[in-house]
Design an enzyme around this catalytic site. Structure first.
Site, short mmCIF file in Angstrom:
data_model
loop_
_atom_site.label_atom_id
_atom_site.label_comp_id
_atom_site.label_asym_id
_atom_site.label_seq_id
_atom_site.Cartn_x
_atom_site.Cartn_y
_atom_site.Cartn_z
N SER A 38 0.74 -1.09 -0.14
CA SER A 38 -0.39 0.09 -0.45
C SER A 38 0.95 0.94 0.37
O SER A 38 1.45 1.81 -0.68
CB SER A 38 -0.43 -0.15 1.60
OG SER A 38 -2.09 0.60 1.17
N HIS A 44 -8.20 -5.14 -1.08
CA HIS A 44 -6.63 -4.64 -0.22
C HIS A 44 -5.93 -5.51 0.60
O HIS A 44 -4.70 -5.60 1.23
CB HIS A 44 -6.76 -2.97 0.69
CG HIS A 44 -5.67 -2.35 0.60
ND1 HIS A 44 -5.49 -2.54 -0.15
CD2 HIS A 44 -5.36 -2.09 1.42
CE1 HIS A 44 -4.15 -1.23 -0.31
NE2 HIS A 44 -3.96 -1.26 1.28
#
Length: 742
Positions: free
Chosen positions: A588, A705
């Protein structure tokens, strides 16, 4: 990974969530796409080869922004719905998996990872109405199960299953999200997340019978964070419209605070605080335990927020408590007083006492001064048993301190060992505080702290590792501008520096999140094989307070990359490893970190694992949750901020003809936080620029995610990442005698 939203008034108790056994925001948990490796130097592997050639269309697209021509040849890869993009993704993923399967030690890796990850472990309980609610993962189960049991003194009765997400779908793609029991422990709200994505639907069940309400079902619960009323008949929550006509990046600005009375139609829930219209902000609610004060918190990124409050007893309008200017505030209401924690004028935070009848800033009374040597963690204070309880971090490790309600320090609690707290929950009725504690070498243990007592073990994870075999050291090194940066090093006790030890360097450096000495089961094969694991505390994180965060965001973001590169240089210069034996990993915001590091210093690393990243910093704000990160990074729509972003944007700094280190890009097909377009575009650019280098794209299907939220899928993805590193670094697994060590 990028945090979902900043902590606002979420208290120390509320740090425990439905994902307590799953992924942590900073990548500490083994359920994320984490790249840990255990290479052993050996000549037994064949030399690695680049992936099979895949044709990728390159368009001559140049867009002028603020007088600068910005090339974007792979913009066509942004449209995941397009048939040609789907074909490209399938070809890339198939090629990557075929190459990863070449590693001869893959079966041994999977076997060891199964031992480490498919274990008995338990999360921190939330105690409500004399009942403890907690997640438990069992060996052989894909997902943690939510249990409830009654507490009676020190004895427990009747552990039983409340929610078991293992049977929610045939492919295990539906996940349990946040959950919140009512104050009397009779009801429970919980979020359901398809494909482990952020999008969620809120449901209600009766704790005694397990029956789910057919009425109390709320869509648009991505950021819901419900707050129960003291009568247990209603709750406040943040609602997000699901209208597909609203652009995804603009949706946060449509968030509303609503009130839901049990048994009523959610579509008619009254709006108690309207949308802000600001897509770069978050809106959420909090409610005092006695139900008198309702708070609306508007967060502008992770560095600034404002708080409004409403006295529900007098039914007056919302009043402004504070509108921060580059500062954050958290508030707890207790017996008619507000306790406000802030980093305003105090990088490590301080606590004020506020009279709600005189909320103006000039009337605030300082209650607890800033500790110059330790910072109070986000959400790191609560009132438990008529005492203030603080979670502090000193040199990134956790401490617990209790303070009387009039501001007098009671004691610093002696923790069982130096480590990291990731979740805590306070029981107001008994005054007990439950928290977990782990270190790089010690698996997670859950403790209960009674007022005036010492922490007592509540339950511990059963992980087959030999903790006493490893040494943990914290070192300090200078960054490019001379700033001293701390870094944790983990390796075998007594190991001598060889100058070529396989070393994995991990970093994050953003969003005020802290990299702490927490347990990571899947680094242990690496450690067992003689590898070194390093974690750097980069600027942009929260390890050393507000000043540390501010020094690594917006126009100062390059400091984060400089700190990480300096960590790698220090490891080489001090005889731990050499570039060909040094791997880096990040996810990320950490994916942005390693992307910037490999494009700025391609000579310094042997392998890179980049997971669910941001890499096109010119267009990131147009997709996913990107608008909410503008306060952290800036926006290319602003001329000055564009200059900063374009200067380091990894996608725009891939140089034709440059040989890059081997790259494994780990992506997820249902990532609704960071759009996977970043991974696709960057991979295409690197493959063209450096065709002789290994550049693979692995795509996790039916995953969000934070990964696929399944133990078996986590084992597979972690094993593939380990296999990638070993293939590229020329190592074998298992090490001779490694099986005997366990």
């Amino acid at each position: 990974m990028l945090a979902k939203q900043p902590v606002s008034t979420i208290s120390f108790s509320a740090l425990i969530t439905a994902t307590a056994l799953a992924a942590c925001a900073h990548g500490a948990a083994d359920t994320q796409l984490i790249a840990e490796a255990n290479p052993v130097l050996s000549g037994q592997n064949d030399a690695p080869t680049p992936r099979a050639s895949i044709e990728t269309l390159r368009e001559e697209l140049i867009e002028e922004l603020h007088g600068v021509g910005v090339s974007d040849p792979y913009r066509w890869l942004e449209d995941e719905r397009a048939e040609e993009v789907q074909r490209w993704m399938t070809a890339q993923d198939s090629a990557a998996r075929a190459e990863l399967a070449r590693f001869p030690g893959g079966a041994a890796l999977r076997s060891r990872l199964k031992e480490l990850l498919s274990v008995e472990s338990v999360g921190v309980p939330i105690v409500r109405g004399g009942k403890a609610f907690y997640l438990r993962l069992h060996p052989g189960k894909e997902k943690a199960i939510l249990y409830v049991r009654e507490l009676k003194g020190t004895k427990t009765r009747g552990e039983r299953v409340l929610l078991d997400p293992n049977g929610w779908s045939s492919d295990a793609s539906i996940s349990l999200g946040r959950w919140e029991p009512s104050w009397d422990g009779a009801k429970l709200l919980y979020a359901v997340r398809p494909n482990a994505a952020d999008e969620a639907t809120l449901h209600l069940i009766d704790v005694a019978t397990g029956a789910r309400s057919e009425v109390d079902t709320i869509e648009g619960a991505k950021y819901a964070a419900p707050r129960w009323t003291p009568d247990n008949r209603a709750f406040y929550y943040a609602w997000l419209p699901t209208d597909p006509s609203i652009p995804v990046a603009e949706r946060p600005g449509y968030t509303e605070i609503r009130f839901h009375a049990l048994g009523t139609d959610p579509k008619r829930d009254p709006i108690v605080f309207p949308r802000t219209g600001n897509a770069s902000s978050f809106l959420n609610a909090d409610l005092s335990r006695d139900g008198r004060y309702l708070f609306a918190i508007v967060s502008h990124g992770w560095a600034e927020n404002e708080i409004l409050f409403k006295d529900l007893k007098t039914k007056g309008p919302f009043k402004q408590l504070i509108k921060g200017a580059n500062a954050r505030y958290e508030v707890l209401a207790h017996k008619g007083k507000f306790y406000v924690l802030t980093n305003e004028g105090a990088s490590n935070r301080r606590l004020f006492l506020v009279d709600p009848k005189r909320p103006e800033r000039a009337a605030w009374k300082l209650l607890v001064a800033e500790d110059p040597g330790a910072t109070i963690a986000d959400g790191g204070f609560d009132i438990v048993g008529e005492q203030l309880v603080f979670h502090l971090r000193r040199n990134a490790a956790s401490e617990v301190r209790t303070v009387s309600l009039d501001g007098q320090r009671v004691r610093d609690v002696k923790l069982p060992f130096i480590g990291s707290i990731s979740a805590a929950s306070g029981d107001e009725e008994s005054g007990d505080l439950y928290f977990d504690l782990s270190s790089f070498a010690v698996p997670k243990q859950v403790f209960v702290l009674s007022k005036g007592g010492e922490p007592k073990l509540w339950e511990a994870a059963k992980v087959p590792v030999e903790s006493d075999r490893y040494a943990i050291e914290q070192v300090w090194y200078p960054s490019k501008d001379g700033t001293e940066i701390s870094m944790f090093l983990v390796g075998a006790k007594g190991a001598k520096r060889s100058g070529d030890a396989p070393t994995l360097l991990y970093g994050y450096g953003g969003f005020n999140l802290s990299m702490t000495p927490a347990f990571r089961a899947s680094i242990h094969p690496w450690l067992e094989a003689g590898g070194i694991y390093a974690v750097a505390n980069l600027r942009g994180g929260g390890e050393y307070g507000k000043r540390w965060h501010d020094a690594g965001r917006l126009e100062q973001k390059q400091n984060t990359f400089d700190d990480f590169i300096a960590a790698a240089e220090w490891l080489v210069a001090n005889g731990y490893t050499k570039p060909s034996r040094l791997a880096i990993q990040g996810g990320s915001n950490g994916g942005l970190l390693v992307g910037a590091a490999m494009t700025q210093r391609p000579d310094l690393f042997g392998a890179v694992i980049c997971a669910v990243p941001l890499l096109d910093m010119v267009r990131y704000h147009l997709f996913g949750s990107g608008m909410t990160w503008v306060p952290e990074y800036g926006s290319a729509e602003d001329p000055a901020q564009f200059k900063t972003l374009y200067a380091y944007s990894p996608y725009h700094h891939v140089v034709q003809g440059q040989r890059y280190p081997a790259l494994l890009m780990a992506s997820a097909d249902h990532d609704d936080r960071v759009d996977p377009l970043h991974a696709r575009k960057f991979v295409a650019a690197v493959q063209r620029a450096s065709p002789e280098s290994v550049t693979w794209l692995r795509i996790e299907r039916n995953a969000g995610h934070t990964g696929a939220d399944q133990v078996s899928r986590t084992i597979e993805s972690t094993a593939d990442q380990l296999s990638f590193l070993m293939l590229q670094l020329g190592v074998t697994y298992p090490r001779d005698g490694a099986s005997a060590q366990r």
